[in-house]
Design an enzyme around this catalytic site. Structure first.
Site, short mmCIF file in Angstrom:
data_model
loop_
_atom_site.label_atom_id
_atom_site.label_comp_id
_atom_site.label_asym_id
_atom_site.label_seq_id
_atom_site.Cartn_x
_atom_site.Cartn_y
_atom_site.Cartn_z
N GLY B 472 0.83 -1.20 0.00
CA GLY B 472 0.00 0.00 0.00
C GLY B 472 0.86 1.25 0.00
N THR B 473 2.16 1.02 0.10
CA THR B 473 3.13 2.08 0.24
C THR B 473 3.41 2.81 -1.05
OG1 THR B 473 4.57 0.18 0.08
CG2 THR B 473 4.33 1.17 2.24
N ALA B 515 11.10 2.09 0.39
CA ALA B 515 11.18 2.94 -0.80
C ALA B 515 12.62 3.33 -1.10
CB ALA B 515 10.32 4.19 -0.60
N ARG B 618 14.45 13.18 -0.15
CA ARG B 618 13.69 13.41 -1.39
C ARG B 618 12.36 12.66 -1.31
NH1 ARG B 618 17.08 12.19 -6.12
NH2 ARG B 618 17.31 14.43 -6.38
N PRO B 622 5.09 12.72 -4.29
CA PRO B 622 4.36 13.47 -3.25
C PRO B 622 2.95 12.96 -3.01
CG PRO B 622 5.45 14.96 -4.79
CD PRO B 622 5.58 13.58 -5.36
N THR B 624 1.78 9.65 -3.25
CA THR B 624 1.78 8.43 -2.43
C THR B 624 2.41 8.70 -1.06
OG1 THR B 624 3.85 7.69 -3.45
CG2 THR B 624 1.80 6.88 -4.41
N GLY B 692 13.21 7.37 5.05
CA GLY B 692 11.96 6.68 5.34
C GLY B 692 10.85 7.64 5.70
N GLU B 695 6.66 5.45 8.47
CA GLU B 695 6.42 5.41 9.91
C GLU B 695 6.53 6.79 10.55
OE1 GLU B 695 9.39 2.37 10.26
OE2 GLU B 695 7.93 0.96 11.06
#
Lengths: 200, 736
Positions: B472-473, B515, B618, B622, B624, B692, B695
């Site tokens: 879902g990321t 990511a 970075r 934007p 997601t 990251g 979270e």
């Protein structure tokens, strides 16, 4: 038995039992099977089912329409929301055999990846989902919610029963049976508002 | 590719595709119900039989007797497995998850039987016919009672203890001190897709369609459990219906579907029923946290201690490391942290979104709010005064690679209208008491090695293959963006295939590393492919520009499709991370702002506005990334106001084990919310300069809510969640 889950499901000859039920029935005191005819996404379907099969499992396991999701199987999350005769329903909370003659629309019936329903397209544009598991239920609910407001069906937050607003409070209240743990809630509301405004 | 020096300018900087708010490329499949999840591989595993798992109904003890005969004789039943007839499996370990290996019951919801039948209905009905007698043993289920028995675990994600300077002396000498204890409850990840698996054997090769966050962990775990070579096991998780840490483990659905499918010579599918999930799988453990902070009169911290207590099974050993972020966030020369662990007989503790920080900040960031009031300072100014450019436990020799905490607070304060905040309990709008709250956010930036394979075909189409998952990321989309940017292709020319152990090993999704790590893996493979293309075309790779589907140097241009030709080009490479994370402290930072309204009569709490400011390197996409933040903010609101897995201390289980009783935020709880990303490129993090974010969004949110509730009411609750019953007891009279 090979069937592509992505493709439209095979049509069953009316009254024919699915292979698995037929073989299972041999040799043990199986539950009786009941015949069922219903229309799913515009196609007539015939099934012979164990009466314990929910509408959700009939769709997912027997017709292989796996777009409707099983999140809780208890009517608590809304992932299984489908439209039955135009009204939304938790498909996990109703037995398939209760739907003789009904017309069911699932997420697959609203649109395809190549030809999305306006609500599906709006969900993509507004990022109204992340993992995607609650999404079919959210979209089916969204489509039904707009119809419910148009039809003048009130909700807990409706202030004027004569004239129901399409406001965010109405939408949030009516969508609250559809849980999204990824929490695309604000984006979902934006998607619904866009569809409502374009359709108005 | 080894990443051991800060990244210079590179093709990922161009910003034509990468960094753009593109729609998810997996969107059309998901919104039309065509994306297949673990239980839905009808075509690949045809004719699957249905399994149903029965969970233990005691918290601790043993099975005295189990009779499976009635179940075996029930209609449609193909197989019943209990500890009396289940195949022997590998030893329990960090990865392996053997099932039905003996009569001992470690926790409620542990699998005690599997029934496989022709249909789900028959399997479920037959499971109810299994006759079990237990010898229940007394168990320990209350963290507060076991607190004094807690020990420092031998190991953890972070050290169990740290000491810098002399906390006790520094604290004793501090002119202003705060000593408060906060408690947080057990929580459940409650992702929407239940854990599910379909097992298909072909000879001695197993294909397991399952729902897991990290493919190679699933492969290692299942192979070790089944005592089979990993290369004979293919694990597939193309779409994962949420994880939040819960799907970092292997559970009974995976193991028992595989065992049953082997015994039956036929595919078997098993999903955990929703009520079973809460006690069978992991949860975020409850904590008790004591904060002691001593400052000068001007707010400068001179001593800070954060001690945490949580519990887990003896064989689990997972502490909720709630003090860990306190090692990173604020200055202060005398410091002490502890993450203690008590033995409890509850289900296994595990990871849930931002393990450690998510609940650690619930305590720390409220303590800072309390301290600010004690000092008569604005809570933002207190945080700014204690900002620090280096890892506070290690000193100036270890600077942060980037740290925009102060900017996050300042930008957020201005956008949110922080100046409108009043003293506690003063602002009223009709029946509503209004309050504003703030909290800082921090989450360490972790990285994992990650590989990818890129295939360019004669039509100029690029295919990316990697074991990375998209839970879902947004992995499908951002990996396509990285590849498109690197090769100068439009996003539409890139196909991404994920979640399959047939592809190169990848970081998977956990710890917010997905990511950046998998993106860097695709970057490495793309760099390799660029070199191959340039060589084949006779260009110097360093001079060549990849754009518009071609390679160009000077006025010479060749289409990539022509270079690839009918044979195509394939590059496989990966990223490994060197010691930059040891030379530099690396973390994402941010700030959360919340406005609540509290009903003066009923103490109902409504979130009215919320803003998060994030500085996380970075931002690869934007759109997601914002959704990730909205998700974290919402889960943080849940932690503050409603989420609690309630322990039944008589029977040792989480008693509210479904989605009606374990309450998570729904549409009506969440208003429109804003997210601001600060411009930041972290060249010490990876070649693509991201950090990251998945979270960071939850870290600190609940404290911002709690601080807003305090500001609205003047009531400080230190026991999460802040439910009406707790608040109402302390609320000032309605007439006030």
């Amino acid at each position: 038995m090979i069937d592509d889950a992505h493709a439209a499901p095979r049509r069953q000859a009316p009254g024919s039992a699915m292979t698995s039920e037929a073989s299972m029935a041999a040799g043990s005191a199986a539950a009786p099977r009941l015949d069922l005819r219903l229309t799913v996404n515009g196609k007539e379907r015939s099934l012979r089912l164990d009466p314990r099969v929910t509408l959700l499992d009939a769709l997912r396991e027997h017709l292989r329409l796996t777009g409707s999701k099983k999140g809780c199987d208890h009517g608590q999350c809304g992932a299984c929301t489908v439209l039955v005769n135009g009204r939304r329903i938790n498909a996990c909370l109703t037995l398939a055999v209760m739907h003789e003659g009904d017309s069911v629309t699932t997420i697959e019936g609203l649109g395809t990846p190549e030809a999305l329903h306006p609500m599906q397209a709006a969900f993509v544009r507004h990022d109204g989902f992340q993992c995607g598991y609650c999404t079919p239920g959210q979209i089916c609910s969204s489509v039904a919610v707009l119809e419910e407001i148009r039809a003048g069906i009130p909700s807990h937050v409706t202030e004027d029963l004569e004239r129901i607003e399409f406001g965010e409070a109405e939408l949030r209240e009516r969508m609250s049976g559809n849980i999204c743990r990824c929490a695309a809630y604000p984006n979902i509301i934006e998607a619904i508002r866009e569809v409502q405004e374009q359709g108005a | 590719m080894k990443f051991d020096t800060p990244a210079g300018p590179n093709p990922s900087d161009r910003g034509r595709v990468l960094g753009q708010p593109r729609d998810r490329i997996d969107g059309p499949l998901k919104v039309s119900g065509r994306a297949p999840y673990a239980y839905e591989y009808h075509a690949e595993a045809p004719g699957a039989a249905y399994g149903w798992i029965l969970g233990a109904s005691i918290g601790k003890g043993r099975i005295a007797r189990i009779d499976r005969r009635a179940a075996e004789a029930a209609p449609g039943v193909l197989l019943v497995l209990t500890h009396e007839n289940a195949p022997e499996q590998g030893e329990d370990s960090d990865y392996a998850a053997p099932q039905l290996q003996g009569p001992e019951i470690l926790h409620y919801g542990q699998a005690v039987a599997l029934v496989v039948a022709e249909s789900l209905e028959e399997a479920r009905a037959a499971a109810a016919l299994i006759d079990i007698a237990y010898d229940a043993a007394p168990g320990h289920y209350d963290l507060a009672e076991e607190r004094d028995q807690a020990k420092l675990p031998e190991s953890g994600q972070t050290p169990p203890r740290t000491d810098v300077g002399d906390f006790e002396t520094g604290y004793a000498r501090a002119p202003v001190t705060l000593d408060v204890t906060y408690t947080t409850p057990d929580q459940s990840q409650a992702m929407m897709e239940p854990h599910a698996s379909m097992a298909l054997w072909e000879g001695d090769t197993l294909t397991l369609f399952t729902s897991h966050q990290i493919m190679h962990w699933a492969q290692e775990g299942v192979a070790a459990t089944l005592r089979m070579p990993q290369e004979k096991l293919r694990v597939v998780s193309r779409y994962v219906g949420g994880g939040f840490g819960s799907k970092l483990e292997v559970y009974a659905d995976a193991v028992l579907s595989a065992l049953a499918a082997r015994l039956l010579g036929r595919p078997v599918k098993v999903a955990l029923s929703r009520p079973l999930i809460f006690n069978h799988t992991t949860h975020r453990a409850a904590t008790i946290q004591r904060l002691r902070i001593g400052t000068e009169q001007d707010g400068r911290i001179v001593a800070i201690a954060h001690e945490s207590w949580s519990g887990d099974q003896e064989s689990g050993g997972t502490a909720e490391e709630a003090s860990s972020q306190t090692r990173l966030l604020y200055a202060g020369e005398n410091r002490m942290t502890r993450n203690r662990l008590a033995t409890l007989d509850l289900p296994f503790a595990g990871s849930m979104r931002a393990p450690g920080e998510a609940v650690g900040l619930l305590a720390l960031e409220c303590a800072m709010d309390e301290l600010a009031e004690k000092l008569g300072m604005d809570p933002i100014e207190l945080r700014v005064r204690n900002d620090v450019g280096y890892a506070p436990e290690e000193g100036p020799a270890k600077p942060f690679s980037s740290r925009k905490l102060v900017e996050s607070l300042r930008v957020g304060a201005e956008r949110f209208g922080w100046e409108k905040r009043t003293a506690p309990g003063l602002r009223r709008e009709g029946r509503w008491r209004i309050g504003l709250g703030v909290a800082a956010a921090v989450r360490p930036n972790l990285a994992q090695p990650s590989q990818a394979r890129l295939r360019l075909d004669g039509q100029g189409q690029l295919t990316v293959e990697t074991q990375m998952t998209d839970i879902g990321t947004g992995s499908y989309t951002i990996l396509a963006q990285v590849a498109a940017e690197m090769l100068g292709l439009p996003l539409e020319a890139v196909t991404v295939r994920l979640g399959d152990t047939d592809f190169p090993k990848a970081s998977g999704s956990g710890g917010s590393w997905g990511a950046n790590s998998s993106g860097a893996g695709v970057y490495a493979a793309a760099a390799e492919l660029r070199g191959m293309i340039a060589r084949k075309a006779g260009f110097n790779a360093d001079d060549a520009v990849f754009e518009d589907g071609g390679i160009r140097a000077g006025n010479r241009r060749i289409a990539l499709a022509d270079i690839a030709g009918a044979e195509g080009l394939v590059a496989e490479a990966g990223i490994e991370f060197g010691d930059l994370s040891e030379k530099y402290a690396q973390a994402s930072f941010g700030a959360h702002f919340c406005e609540v309204a509290v009903d003066a009569d009923t103490a109902e709490i409504r979130i009215r506005r919320m803003l998060s400011v994030a500085a996380a390197g970075r931002v690869l996409n934007p759109k997601t990334a914002r959704s990730q933040c909205l998700g974290g903010m919402t889960m943080g609101i849940g932690a503050a106001l409603m989420e609690e897995a309630v322990v039944d201390r008589r029977h040792g289980l989480f008693i509210n084990h479904d989605l009606a009783e374990y309450q998570v935020p729904v549409h009506a709880d969440i208003p429109h919310m804003d997210v601001i990303f600060l411009q930041e490129e972290d060249d010490k993090s990876s070649p693509i300069k991201a950090k990251g974010i998945g979270e960071l969004g939850i870290c600190g949110v609940g404290a911002a809510v709690a601080n807003a509730v305090y500001n609205a009411t003047g009531v400080r609750l230190r026991d999460y969640p802040l439910t009406l019953d707790k608040l109402l007891r302390e609320m000032p009279a309605a007439a006030a």
